[in-house]
Scaffold this motif. Structure first.
Motif, short mmCIF file in Angstrom:
data_model
loop_
_atom_site.label_atom_id
_atom_site.label_comp_id
_atom_site.label_asym_id
_atom_site.label_seq_id
_atom_site.Cartn_x
_atom_site.Cartn_y
_atom_site.Cartn_z
N LEU A 62 0.83 -1.21 0.00
CA LEU A 62 0.00 0.00 0.00
C LEU A 62 0.86 1.26 0.00
CD1 LEU A 62 -2.77 1.33 0.17
CD2 LEU A 62 -2.66 1.10 2.66
N LEU A 63 1.94 1.25 0.76
CA LEU A 63 2.84 2.40 0.79
C LEU A 63 3.41 2.69 -0.59
CD1 LEU A 63 4.50 4.57 2.26
CD2 LEU A 63 6.19 2.79 2.79
N VAL A 64 3.87 1.64 -1.26
CA VAL A 64 4.42 1.80 -2.61
C VAL A 64 3.33 2.30 -3.57
CG1 VAL A 64 5.40 0.59 -4.60
CG2 VAL A 64 6.25 0.11 -2.29
N GLN A 65 2.14 1.77 -3.44
CA GLN A 65 1.05 2.20 -4.32
C GLN A 65 0.73 3.68 -4.14
OE1 GLN A 65 -1.79 -0.86 -3.05
NE2 GLN A 65 -1.73 -1.75 -5.10
N VAL A 66 0.71 4.15 -2.91
CA VAL A 66 0.46 5.57 -2.65
C VAL A 66 1.57 6.42 -3.25
CG1 VAL A 66 0.28 7.32 -0.84
CG2 VAL A 66 -0.94 5.16 -0.58
N LEU A 67 2.82 5.97 -3.12
CA LEU A 67 3.94 6.71 -3.70
C LEU A 67 3.85 6.76 -5.22
CD1 LEU A 67 6.92 5.41 -1.51
CD2 LEU A 67 5.91 7.70 -1.49
N VAL A 68 3.49 5.64 -5.84
CA VAL A 68 3.40 5.58 -7.30
C VAL A 68 2.34 6.54 -7.83
CG1 VAL A 68 2.70 4.11 -9.25
CG2 VAL A 68 4.33 3.26 -7.56
N VAL A 69 1.13 6.48 -7.27
CA VAL A 69 0.08 7.35 -7.78
C VAL A 69 0.36 8.81 -7.43
CG1 VAL A 69 -1.63 5.51 -7.65
CG2 VAL A 69 -1.46 7.13 -5.76
N GLY A 70 1.08 9.04 -6.32
CA GLY A 70 1.47 10.39 -5.99
C GLY A 70 2.43 10.96 -7.01
N ILE A 71 3.41 10.16 -7.43
CA ILE A 71 4.39 10.62 -8.43
C ILE A 71 3.71 10.89 -9.76
CG2 ILE A 71 6.37 9.88 -9.81
CD1 ILE A 71 7.33 8.35 -7.29
N THR A 72 2.87 9.96 -10.22
CA THR A 72 2.21 10.16 -11.52
C THR A 72 1.27 11.36 -11.47
OG1 THR A 72 0.42 8.61 -10.95
CG2 THR A 72 2.34 7.72 -12.10
N SER A 73 0.64 11.59 -10.33
CA SER A 73 -0.28 12.72 -10.22
C SER A 73 0.45 14.05 -10.15
CB SER A 73 -1.18 12.54 -8.98
OG SER A 73 -1.96 11.37 -9.10
N PHE A 74 1.63 14.08 -9.53
CA PHE A 74 2.43 15.31 -9.54
C PHE A 74 2.93 15.61 -10.96
CE2 PHE A 74 2.88 15.06 -4.85
CZ PHE A 74 2.61 16.39 -4.57
N ILE A 75 3.27 14.56 -11.71
CA ILE A 75 3.64 14.76 -13.12
C ILE A 75 2.46 15.33 -13.89
CG2 ILE A 75 4.26 13.57 -15.26
CD1 ILE A 75 5.84 11.57 -13.51
N SER A 76 1.27 14.81 -13.62
CA SER A 76 0.06 15.32 -14.27
C SER A 76 -0.20 16.77 -13.89
CB SER A 76 -1.13 14.45 -13.88
OG SER A 76 -2.30 14.91 -14.50
N LEU A 77 0.01 17.09 -12.62
CA LEU A 77 -0.18 18.46 -12.15
C LEU A 77 0.76 19.42 -12.89
CD1 LEU A 77 -1.73 20.14 -10.01
CD2 LEU A 77 0.20 19.75 -8.47
N LYS A 78 1.97 18.96 -13.15
CA LYS A 78 2.93 19.80 -13.86
C LYS A 78 2.57 19.95 -15.33
CE LYS A 78 7.88 20.19 -14.90
NZ LYS A 78 9.22 19.57 -14.72
N LYS A 79 2.06 18.88 -15.93
CA LYS A 79 1.78 18.90 -17.37
C LYS A 79 0.45 19.56 -17.72
CE LYS A 79 4.53 15.01 -19.09
NZ LYS A 79 5.13 15.74 -20.23
N ILE A 80 -0.60 19.26 -16.92
CA ILE A 80 -1.93 19.74 -17.31
C ILE A 80 -2.64 20.45 -16.15
CG2 ILE A 80 -2.27 18.05 -19.15
CD1 ILE A 80 -3.88 16.34 -17.23
N ASP A 81 -1.88 20.81 -15.13
CA ASP A 81 -2.43 21.60 -14.00
C ASP A 81 -3.51 20.86 -13.21
OD1 ASP A 81 -0.77 23.73 -14.73
OD2 ASP A 81 -2.28 24.55 -16.08
N GLY A 82 -3.45 19.55 -13.17
CA GLY A 82 -4.43 18.80 -12.41
C GLY A 82 -4.50 17.36 -12.89
N VAL A 83 -5.61 16.70 -12.54
CA VAL A 83 -5.80 15.31 -12.94
C VAL A 83 -7.17 15.16 -13.61
CG1 VAL A 83 -4.31 14.29 -11.18
CG2 VAL A 83 -6.69 14.79 -10.62
#
Length: 237
Positions: free
Chosen positions: A193-214
């Motif tokens: 679960l910890l790894v899963q939270v980290l993974v989706v957190g990283i991908t979502s921060f990338i999304s935030l940078k690219k398209i200002d959100g999810v």
């Protein structure tokens, strides 16, 4: 009960002949049940491993059922996100690509890689009775955290529809209960679960940078990536 039924209708293709309104209240309460719908699907998916002795055959059947249970909804999100993010375009163009129903080269590659990864991991990992349910539940909880905390990239998309219901308190309570469940069932799943939270957190921060959100596509991609990395952790530990 309405909230649980709505969560099932939202996340699966199970036939449930009950109409539930997509009201803010029902949507908000349904997010509490997202991890538990994943848990239910996970237990159903353990059945082939119990009745088929050859793990590679069971893994293939599990993967087919896995896709059937969700209707490929999350896979569609992953392919759309891959096409958009790897296009190296500006925000508006990325969102346009992600909304396009056609699948591009990066989308096809992402689907091949995620399905191949899941099959290999399912056919090789030493899975307990609680492993697969824990992976599916954890992926949906991790994604629910993103729904409750990250801003939507579109003014009228799925992200806006879910986040405007202010579901974070229900998500957190569900997460606490999930942690207790995993602690008593199989403590390795806490690391998953910890790894899963980290993974989706990283991908979502990338999304935030690219398209200002999810977007809804990001949610689908998050689930697929969290599931794959969850299986990877199980294979490693």
């Amino acid at each position: 009960m309405k909230a649980f039924i709505l969560a099932l209708q939202f996340l699966t293709r199970f036939y449930i002949p009950i109409q539930v309104d997509f009201s803010d209240k029902n949507l908000r309460h349904s997010l509490f049940f997202f991890p538990w719908v994943g848990l239910l699907m996970g237990y159903l998916l353990t059945i082939p491993f119990r009745i088929i002795s050859k793990q590679e055959i069971a893994a293939l059947l599990v993967l087919i059922l896995w896709i059937a249970f969700t209707g490929g909804m999350h896979l569609d999100g992953l392919s759309d996100m891959a096409d958009g993010f790897f296009s190296n375009k500006e925000k508006d163009k990325i969102l346009e690509i992600m909304k396009d129903s056609r699948v591009g080269a990066f989308g096809v590659i992402s689907l091949i890689l995620i399905l191949l990864s899941k099959y290999v991991l399912l056919s090789q990992a030493s899975l307990t009775f609680y492993s697969l349910p824990g992976v599916l539940a954890g992926a949906r909880f991790a994604n629910s955290l993103i729904i409750g905390t990250f801003p939507p990239a579109r003014p009228d998309g799925m992200g806006r529809m879910l986040q405007k219901t202010k579901p974070l308190p229900y998500i957190l309570v569900s997460g606490i209960l999930l942690l207790v469940y995993l602690f008593f069932m199989d403590r390795k799943l806490l690391l998953v679960l910890l790894v899963q939270v980290l993974v989706v957190g990283i991908t979502s921060f990338i999304s935030l940078k690219k398209i200002d959100g999810v977007t809804g596509d990001n949610y689908g991609a998050n689930v697929e990536l969290a599931e794959a990395f969850g299986l990877l952790v199980l294979g490693l530990v």
